[in-house]
Write an enzyme that holds these catalytic residues in place. Structure first.
Site, mmCIF file in Angstrom:
data_model
loop_
_atom_site.group_PDB
_atom_site.id
_atom_site.type_symbol
_atom_site.label_atom_id
_atom_site.label_comp_id
_atom_site.label_asym_id
_atom_site.label_seq_id
_atom_site.Cartn_x
_atom_site.Cartn_y
_atom_site.Cartn_z
ATOM 1 N N GLY A 1 0.815 -1.214 0.000
ATOM 2 C CA GLY A 1 0.000 0.000 0.000
ATOM 3 C C GLY A 1 0.846 1.259 0.000
ATOM 4 N N GLY B 1 -0.042 -1.521 6.472
ATOM 5 C CA GLY B 1 -1.097 -0.535 6.665
ATOM 6 C C GLY B 1 -2.429 -1.210 6.928
ATOM 7 N N LYS C 1 -8.555 -5.026 5.947
ATOM 8 C CA LYS C 1 -7.460 -4.827 5.008
ATOM 9 C C LYS C 1 -7.853 -5.392 3.646
ATOM 10 C CE LYS C 1 -3.344 -5.794 6.131
ATOM 11 N NZ LYS C 1 -3.006 -4.625 5.269
ATOM 12 N N GLY C 2 -7.090 -4.998 2.630
ATOM 13 C CA GLY C 2 -7.335 -5.531 1.287
ATOM 14 C C GLY C 2 -7.748 -4.491 0.276
ATOM 15 N N GLY C 3 -7.698 -3.201 0.702
ATOM 16 C CA GLY C 3 -8.012 -2.141 -0.256
ATOM 17 C C GLY C 3 -7.102 -2.192 -1.471
ATOM 18 N N GLY C 4 -5.913 -2.734 -1.280
ATOM 19 C CA GLY C 4 -4.964 -2.895 -2.382
ATOM 20 C C GLY C 4 -4.978 -4.296 -2.968
ATOM 21 N N GLU D 1 -1.000 -10.817 2.585
ATOM 22 C CA GLU D 1 -0.796 -10.049 3.819
ATOM 23 C C GLU D 1 -1.119 -10.902 5.040
ATOM 24 O OE1 GLU D 1 -1.702 -5.575 2.069
ATOM 25 O OE2 GLU D 1 -3.335 -6.687 2.983
ATOM 26 N N LYS E 1 -8.147 6.114 9.652
ATOM 27 C CA LYS E 1 -8.378 4.658 9.634
ATOM 28 C C LYS E 1 -8.893 4.131 10.980
ATOM 29 C CE LYS E 1 -6.333 4.489 5.500
ATOM 30 N NZ LYS E 1 -5.115 3.813 5.195
HETATM 31 C C1 5RP Z 1 -3.575 -3.594 0.771
HETATM 32 C C2 5RP Z 1 -3.900 -3.175 2.157
HETATM 33 C C3 5RP Z 1 -3.380 -1.858 2.621
HETATM 34 O O1 5RP Z 1 -2.655 -2.050 3.786
HETATM 35 C C4 5RP Z 1 -4.523 -0.925 2.890
HETATM 36 O O2 5RP Z 1 -5.346 -0.862 1.722
HETATM 37 C C5 5RP Z 1 -4.042 0.470 3.245
HETATM 38 O O3 5RP Z 1 -3.392 1.043 2.151
HETATM 39 P P1 5RP Z 1 -2.864 2.536 2.166
HETATM 40 O O4 5RP Z 1 -1.663 2.580 3.032
HETATM 41 O O5 5RP Z 1 -2.547 2.840 0.714
HETATM 42 O O6 5RP Z 1 -3.984 3.411 2.684
HETATM 43 O O7 5RP Z 1 -4.559 -3.846 2.907
HETATM 44 O O8 5RP Z 1 -4.222 -4.782 0.422
#
Ligand code: 5RP
EC number: 5.3.1.6
Length: 232
Positions: free
Chosen positions: A38, A91, A103-106, A112, A130
Site C-alpha cells: 500500500g 497498513g 485490510k485488502g483495499g490494495g 498479507e 483509519k
Molecule cells: C492492501 C492493504 C493496505 O494495507 C490498505 O489498503 C491500506 O493502504 P494505504 O496505506 O494505501 O492506505 O490492505 O491490500
C-alpha cells in the site's frame, strides 16, 4: 497505552512518511522483516532502504511491494524460506481500538494475512482516518475464487449487506493469486473474530479482509499532532 510526539501540522502524505519512518524502530537488525502493501507501506519500504545493510531482507506480501523492495536493493525471501518473523509492518483500511483491522483495499489481503501469520508482532502504520469504533464502514474486501463470486455475493446480501466484484478497467480485477475481489458494504462487524471465522468457511472464499486472528499488537497512527503509538 498511548504515547505521542508532536511535530507541526503535516499533510496526509507527510504523515504516511512519518509513520513509515517510525516503523523502522521495530525492524530487528540481522533479521528478515515482513513487509505489507500500500501507499503507507511504500513509505516504509523507502525508509527501510536506509538500513538495508543491517537486515537480511524481507518477506513481501505482494508483487508490487516485491518490485519496490528489489528496486531499492533489498533481498526478498519466499515465505516458505522462513520459519517465523519477528515483525510484520503493514497498513490498514480500518483499525479498531483492539487492533482488529479491515485490510485488502490494495487487493493483497491473502498474502498479507499469510505474512502476518508468520510474524510474532504486527505493527500497523496508518493515518488517523483509519481508526474506527466498529469495523465495517470501509468496503470489506474478500478474495474469492471466480466461480464462487455470485454465491458469495448472495450470502452477503442475505446478511443485510451489499456486495460487488471489484473491477479494473471494466473487467474483474485479478489478484496476485489469480482470484477476484468482492467488496462488501453495509455491514457492522461487531464481533470481528466470529465474523472472520464464519466467512472464512464459506466455499470459494480464499481470504476475508477482517484481520482479527492476525490483529495488530501496535499501531503507529499519523495524526494532526504527530505519531501516536497505540498498543493492544
Ligand atoms: C492492501 C492493504 C493496505 O494495507 C490498505 O489498503 C491500506 O493502504 P494505504 O496505506 O494505501 O492506505 O490492505 O491490500
Amino acid at each position: 497505552m498511548t504515547t505521542s510526539t508532536s511535530p507541526a501540522a503535516l499533510s496526509q502524505d507527510q504523515l504516511k512518511t512519518l509513520v513509515g519512518q517510525a516503523a523502522l524502530q521495530y525492524v530487528v537488525p540481522g533479521e528478515i522483516v515482513g513487509v505489507g502493501t500500500g501507499s503507507t507501506v511504500n513509505k516504509f519500504i523507502d525508509a527501510l532502504a536506509s538500513m538495508k545493510d543491517q537486515i537480511k531482507g524481507a518477506v513481501s506480501s505482494s508483487v508490487a511491494s516485491t518490485e519496490r523492495l528489489l528496486a531499492l536493493g533489498i533481498k526478498v525471501f519466499d515465505a516458505n524460506e522462513v520459519d517465523a518473523l519477528s515483525v510484520y509492518i503493514d497498513g490498514a483500511d480500518e483499525i479498531d481500538g483492539k487492533g482488529n483491522m479491515v485490510k485488502g483495499g490494495g487487493a493483497a489481503l491473502t498474502r498479507e494475512k499469510i505474512v502476518a501469520a508468520l510474524s510474532k508482532q504486527f505493527v500497523c502504520i496508518a493515518d488517523e482516518s483509519k481508526l474506527v469504533t466498529t469495523l465495517g464502514k470501509f468496503p470489506l474486501p474478500v478474495e474469492v475464487i471466480p466461480m464462487a463470486t455470485k454465491r458469495v455475493i448472495a450470502q452477503f446480501v442475505a446478511r443485510g449487506g451489499s456486495a460487488k466484484v471489484r473491477l479494473k478497467d471494466g473487467q474483474p480485477l485479478v489478484t496476485d493469486n489469480g482470484q477476484h475481489i468482492v467488496d462488501v458494504t453495509g455491514l457492522q462487524i461487531t464481533d470481528p473474530l466470529a465474523f472472520e471465522a464464519e466467512i472464512s468457511q464459506w466455499p470459494g472464499v480464499v481470504t476475508v479482509g477482517v484481520f482479527a486472528y492476525q490483529r495488530a499488537q501496535v499501531c503507529l497512527l499519523g495524526t494532526a499532532s504527530g505519531v501516536k503509538t497505540l498498543t493492544f
